[in-house]
Scaffold this motif. Structure first.
Motif, PDB file in Angstrom:
ATOM      1  N   CYS A 272      12.971  46.405 -25.134  1.00  0.00           N
ATOM      2  CA  CYS A 272      13.996  45.826 -25.997  1.00  0.00           C
ATOM      3  C   CYS A 272      15.309  46.598 -25.913  1.00  0.00           C
ATOM      4  CB  CYS A 272      13.533  45.831 -27.458  1.00  0.00           C
ATOM      5  SG  CYS A 272      12.288  44.603 -27.854  1.00  0.00           S
ATOM      6  N   HIS A 273      16.402  45.861 -25.924  1.00  0.00           N
ATOM      7  CA  HIS A 273      17.686  46.464 -26.253  1.00  0.00           C
ATOM      8  C   HIS A 273      17.690  46.663 -27.767  1.00  0.00           C
ATOM      9  CE1 HIS A 273      19.030  45.408 -22.230  1.00  0.00           C
ATOM     10  NE2 HIS A 273      18.595  44.179 -22.451  1.00  0.00           N
ATOM     11  N   THR A 274      18.279  47.745 -28.221  1.00  0.00           N
ATOM     12  CA  THR A 274      18.284  48.002 -29.657  1.00  0.00           C
ATOM     13  C   THR A 274      19.710  48.196 -30.151  1.00  0.00           C
ATOM     14  OG1 THR A 274      17.893  50.355 -29.198  1.00  0.00           O
ATOM     15  CG2 THR A 274      15.981  49.016 -29.737  1.00  0.00           C
ATOM     16  N   VAL A 275      19.978  47.635 -31.313  1.00  0.00           N
ATOM     17  CA  VAL A 275      21.251  47.835 -31.993  1.00  0.00           C
ATOM     18  C   VAL A 275      20.943  48.571 -33.290  1.00  0.00           C
ATOM     19  CG1 VAL A 275      23.250  46.753 -33.072  1.00  0.00           C
ATOM     20  CG2 VAL A 275      22.264  45.766 -30.985  1.00  0.00           C
ATOM     21  N   ILE A 276      21.531  49.753 -33.460  1.00  0.00           N
ATOM     22  CA  ILE A 276      21.251  50.579 -34.627  1.00  0.00           C
ATOM     23  C   ILE A 276      22.503  50.681 -35.484  1.00  0.00           C
ATOM     24  CG2 ILE A 276      20.474  52.827 -35.453  1.00  0.00           C
ATOM     25  CD1 ILE A 276      19.077  53.238 -32.782  1.00  0.00           C
ATOM     26  N   ASN A 277      22.389  50.270 -36.729  1.00  0.00           N
ATOM     27  CA  ASN A 277      23.482  50.363 -37.695  1.00  0.00           C
ATOM     28  C   ASN A 277      23.364  51.715 -38.405  1.00  0.00           C
ATOM     29  OD1 ASN A 277      25.294  50.149 -39.813  1.00  0.00           O
ATOM     30  ND2 ASN A 277      24.173  48.521 -40.874  1.00  0.00           N
ATOM     31  N   GLY A 278      24.343  52.581 -38.175  1.00  0.00           N
ATOM     32  CA  GLY A 278      24.298  53.884 -38.817  1.00  0.00           C
ATOM     33  C   GLY A 278      25.466  54.746 -38.382  1.00  0.00           C
ATOM     34  N   GLU A 279      25.707  55.826 -39.085  1.00  0.00           N
ATOM     35  CA  GLU A 279      26.739  56.773 -38.689  1.00  0.00           C
ATOM     36  C   GLU A 279      26.299  57.401 -37.375  1.00  0.00           C
ATOM     37  OE1 GLU A 279      29.450  59.680 -38.053  1.00  0.00           O
ATOM     38  OE2 GLU A 279      27.336  60.210 -38.300  1.00  0.00           O
ATOM     39  N   ASN A 280      27.164  57.339 -36.349  1.00  0.00           N
ATOM     40  CA  ASN A 280      26.667  57.634 -35.008  1.00  0.00           C
ATOM     41  C   ASN A 280      26.223  59.083 -34.811  1.00  0.00           C
ATOM     42  OD1 ASN A 280      29.214  58.772 -34.845  1.00  0.00           O
ATOM     43  ND2 ASN A 280      29.926  57.473 -33.164  1.00  0.00           N
TER      44      ASN A 280
END
Length: 578
Positions: free
Chosen positions: A8-16
């Protein structure tokens, strides 16, 4: 999910920065390419990671920007594969000098090169100054990483004479330039015997010692001795050994030039050209009287490495960035998105030979890097995966409207306008499905390299996560396992099923990994691992080092034991004050 068993490609929402710290657990030393387009520190208050974290009139704006970048690059260094990887960073003229110095400081062992790339053919006006048409791309190569020669279109070939009809390249057998004297390589000074009419090869003599006079050497009768004598009459040397010349004659890979007696030119084809013959690129059609091969010319685009000035039509961000986003997610705007094809090309020079590469973008913005990786996968059937990290920052103008409506960060109506939820995730989903967020077929076609309708989408998989912050109490009492479950799945390769809750039997098996949370259930867990295919990691939850080691020794070959402390806090904790 359209990609079958692909990771899977993953998209993570968070402070980098915090996400990067978490990735040191899941991907330490595993990432092949990091591509980032960080904030350019222009002072603008747009959406792109909110450049106003440093005010435009701040006397320390450059040092604050550098501190922000250094903190993240130091963690990124831990994630990159030191054996073979590359960091790619784009920047404009505001910070490119400081960024270059920072990269040299953080990566003293990296091989750093900068490319100038035209991103706006029309130019962006600057009052009293020249219009800006380009930006800069830093490539920092580690270990054995190198730019790969590729088959490129004509516009990449400025000054390189890219001919579509090509024949074999014959090289002079006698060495020229530095190191071309007899004494530089005595073993390469020997006679080659040709017929008196210079039509055929007869034989090859042996090298003579450095002090021996060539004129004293006895030759076969009726032949011409061709020595490597330079145009000024001095003694030179051949490029190939005596045995090598004999092999070239036997195979027809050496030829005689116009008859000139002892000055007749000799030419041969180098190893690279030999490869083109023996791989079938060139077909042998006949042989000359001297035994050398003659081949058909072919339509051939050579593989090349381009220069450091890129002026490529597909890299225009106004056409292949903003307009592309408009087609994928109609009505939603993102300032200054990268051209999809510009990112794709930058990655291709390092990923063309890596079909299972891991790519990370921790300033993911609109998600162009993930989209580009999907394009590369489609072109060669690859299983590359991209990890995209972005926050859910709301654009400045939108923030003003939301505050007037008495909304605040954390409110659902506020968060839905954030960059991750409003742009990045919908763009990645639209690219895969071929459908806009409203369920309509995407209009338009992809161009360049491979043309096909955007509505076709991609056979890829994607998952979306949010990095959360848990209290020690909730983590210590196993109330937050579902929060850290994605990290275990990511470390195991981000493919297949995921274990999202603590199993009642004390253990569970997913497609790529297993979890043992009750060490008393080790025996059935190990039996299940033995029968399962493609399990790479076994997570063992225990605070007892002795029991962990005992269970690890019993695991099937090829299964990596990874210890999780029962509190989980030790594995996944990081603080703002770090």
């Amino acid at each position: 999910m359209r990609g079958g068993d692909k990771p899977c490609h993953t998209v993570i929402n968070g402070e980098n920065y915090h996400v990067l710290k978490a990735l040191t657990y899941t991907h330490r030393g595993k990432v092949d390419v990091i591509y980032i387009d960080p904030p350019y520190n222009t002072g603008a208050k747009d959406w792109k990671y909110n450049n106003d974290y440093v005010e435009g009139d701040d006397l320390y704006r450059h040092s604050k920007w550098l501190a922000m970048m250094e903190r993240r690059l130091l963690v990124a260094k831990e994630i990159l594969n030191p054996v073979d990887s590359v960091l790619i960073v784009t920047i404009d003229e505001k910070e490119y000098l400081r960024l270059g110095l920072l990269l040299e400081q953080v990566f003293p062992d990296g091989d750093i090169q900068m490319v100038s790339s035209v991103i706006n053919q029309a130019g962006s006006s600057r009052p009293g100054s020249f219009s800006r048409t380009d930006e800069y791309i830093y490539f920092v190569k580690f270990g054995s990483a190198a730019v790969k020669a590729l088959h490129l279109e004509d516009e990449w070939m400025s000054g390189r004479g890219n001919s579509r009809r090509m024949g074999l390249y014959w090289n002079e057998l006698m060495r020229t330039g530095p190191g071309a004297r007899r004494e530089d390589s005595p073993n390469l000074f020997f006679p080659i015997y040709i017929s008196s009419d210079a039509a055929q090869f007869i034989s090859v003599g042996e090298p003579i010692s450095i002090g021996e006079d060539r004129n004293a050497v006895k030759h076969p009768e009726g032949v011409v001795a061709r020595w490597p004598i330079r145009s000024d009459g001095s003694e030179g040397r051949w490029r190939v050994s005596a045995d090598g010349v004999r092999d070239l004659i036997k195979k027809g890979y050496i030829r005689l030039g116009r008859p000139r007696g002892a000055d007749t030119t000799l030419q041969y084809i180098s190893r690279g050209e030999v490869g083109k013959v023996e791989s079938g690129i060139f077909t042998i059609k006949s042989r000359r009287a001297d035994g050398s091969i003659e081949v058909d010319e072919v339509d051939y685009t050579p593989t090349v490495v381009p220069g450091t000035q890129w002026n490529i039509r597909s890299h225009d961000s106004s056409v292949n960035g903003a307009l592309l986003i408009r087609a994928l997610i109609p009505g939603r705007k993102f300032p200054f998105p990268k051209s999809l094809y510009a990112v794709e090309d930058a990655l291709r020079f390092f990923l063309a030979h890596k079909p299972t590469a891991i790519v990370l973008d921790f300033f993911a913005g609109s998600g162009t890097t993930a989209h580009a990786v999907m394009r590369l996968n489609k072109q060669d059937g690859g299983h590359r995966q991209c990890i995209s990290v972005t926050n859910n920052e709301v654009a400045a103008e939108e923030q003003r409207k939301l505050r007037e409506a008495s909304l605040r960060p954390g409110d659902a109506e506020w968060e839905k306008w954030g960059i991750c939820d409003y742009i990045t995730k919908p763009r990645v989903a639209a690219a895969i499905t071929g459908l806009t967020p409203d369920g309509e077929l995407i209009k338009g076609d992809y161009k360049f390299t491979d043309d096909f309708p955007m509505a076709d989408g991609f056979e890829e998989n994607a998952e979306f996560f949010t990095l959360t912050y848990e209290t020690p109490v909730s983590v210590n009492y196993n109330l937050a396992f579902n929060r850290i479950a994605p990290l275990l799945w990511l470390r195991a390769g981000a493919r297949g099923s995921r274990i999202d809750k603590l199993p009642g039997d004390g253990w569970a098996i997913a497609d790529a990994y297993g979890l043992l949370c009750n060490v008393d259930a080790a025996t059935p867990f190990i039996k299940a691992l033995t029968k399962a295919a493609e399990i790479g990691i076994a997570y063992i939850v225990t605070d007892d080092d002795r029991r962990f080691q005992a269970i690890a020794r019993r695991l099937p070959d090829g299964v990596e034991p990874v210890r999780l402390y029962e509190s989980y806090l030790t594995n996944f904790s990081f603080t703002n004050g770090e």
